[in-house]
Write an enzyme that holds these catalytic residues in place. Structure first.
Site, PDB file in Angstrom:
ATOM      1  NE  ARG A   4      -0.532   0.170  10.732  1.00 58.42           N
ATOM      2  CZ  ARG A   4       0.724   0.181  10.320  1.00 58.42           C
ATOM      3  NH1 ARG A   4       1.044   0.804   9.194  1.00 58.42           N
ATOM      4  NH2 ARG A   4       1.656  -0.416  11.006  1.00 58.42           N
ATOM      5  CG  HIS A  24      -0.370  -0.157   2.515  1.00 59.18           C
ATOM      6  ND1 HIS A  24       0.065  -1.372   3.012  1.00 59.18           N
ATOM      7  CD2 HIS A  24      -0.106   0.753   3.490  1.00 59.18           C
ATOM      8  CE1 HIS A  24       0.556  -1.214   4.219  1.00 59.18           C
ATOM      9  NE2 HIS A  24       0.487   0.074   4.540  1.00 59.18           N
TER      10      HIS A  24
HETATM   11  C1  SIN Z   1      -2.534   5.533   4.968  1.00 57.11           C
HETATM   12  O1  SIN Z   1      -2.450   6.405   5.830  1.00 57.11           O
HETATM   13  O2  SIN Z   1      -3.288   5.669   4.012  1.00 57.11           O
HETATM   14  C2  SIN Z   1      -1.708   4.277   5.060  1.00 57.11           C
HETATM   15  C3  SIN Z   1      -0.818   4.318   6.224  1.00 57.11           C
HETATM   16  C4  SIN Z   1       0.045   3.081   6.376  1.00 57.11           C
HETATM   17  O3  SIN Z   1       1.004   2.938   5.634  1.00 57.11           O
HETATM   18  O4  SIN Z   1      -0.241   2.279   7.231  1.00 57.11           O
END
Ligand code: SIN
Length: 279
Positions: free
Chosen positions: A270, A255
């Protein structure tokens, strides 16, 4: 919402699906199974309008496994299980603004991460995902054979060490644990423990080199794989709204948090779910 039919809507051919018609605060066991299957099938799943409190976020995460508390991220004071992915108006550096998968530097890398949007800029701040199944499957048989015999060393020092990226950025104040840096080695091609599919398991954020190779020898092949793995057809892009959740499989996807909202605050919560050694 409970009792309604769950709809799983694919977001792109490469990866990702939106799961509609669920309330994550009280999923029945059968809904949980549908969600689990969507997660295994699509690599990353998205939910909308989930008004979870921090306690409900933690309770949902615990249904998937133990929580893996991040050693480096700013913690949410009251809830150590929740890491804050925060960028203030004045900051230029965001967290996760390069392709990576979470915790690949651990001997037992995180299984998944559940990211909940708390505060968002009006525009920007999307998150992109790439399927490491699709990336692997599109390689030639010759390349697959070569990679199948290799392991790679992953390290967190480049990101979180005293001389690492965040400690030398305007995010430095929030990060901790610089003395806890370390590395781990994993096969370059893993067999996913739930889907049984093969996936590419190196990433630009944390992979240092192929085991037994120097950094310099490793770089050209890693660079090829990094460029290959983010071909648009392997990716999807998620536009957040308050209450949106992304739940990604760290063994099957990468991601990338887009950093295109300078001058605005973005705050995400998170929780990372513990995983097991990869083979
Ligand atoms: C995000 O903030 O969109 C992703 C963050 C991450 O890398 O966990």
């Amino acid at each position: 919402m409970n009792g309604s039919t769950i709809e799983v809507k694919k977001l792109s051919a490469g990866c990702g699906a939106e799961v509609l018609g669920v309330d994550l605060r009280n999923l029945t066991n059968s809904q949980m199974e549908t969600v689990r299957q969507a997660y295994v099938d699509h690599g990353v799943i998205f939910f909308r309008e989930q008004t979870l409190t921090p306690e409900e976020h933690i309770a949902f995460a615990r249904r998937w496994g133990d929580i893996d508390i991040n050693k480096f991220f700013p913690a949410n004071g009251q809830y150590p299980e929740i890491a804050e992915v925060r960028k203030e108006k004045e900051q230029k550096t965001n967290i996760g603004g390069g392709w990576h998968t979470d915790h690949s530097y651990d001997a037992s890398p995180a299984m998944g991460s559940i990211l909940l949007a708390r505060e968002l800029p009006d525009d920007g701040g999307d998150t992109l995902f790439a399927s490491m199944y699709a990336a692997y499957e599109a390689l030639s048989d010759g390349m697959k054979k070569t990679l199948g015999s290799l392991r790679a060393v992953h390290s967190n020092a480049i990101a979180f060490g005293a001389a690492g990226f965040y400690k030398n950025s305007d995010q430095a104040g929030g990060f901790k644990g610089e003395g806890l840096v370390g590395e781990a080695s994993h096969p370059v091609v893993i067999t996913h423990p739930e889907s049984g599919r093969k996936a590419l398991y190196v990433n630009p954020g944390f992979t240092q080199r192929f085991e037994g190779w120097t950094d310099m020898e490793s770089k050209p092949l890693l660079d090829f794989l990094y460029a290959h793995a983010v071909r648009p057809e392997f990716t999807c892009r998620f536009r957040w709204a308050p209450g949106s959740i992304a739940f990604w499989d760290n063994r099957a996807t990468w991601h990338y948090a887009s950093n295109d909202y300078h001058g605005h605050r973005r705050l995400m919560h998170r929780i990372t779910i513990a995983g097991a050694p990869l083979g």
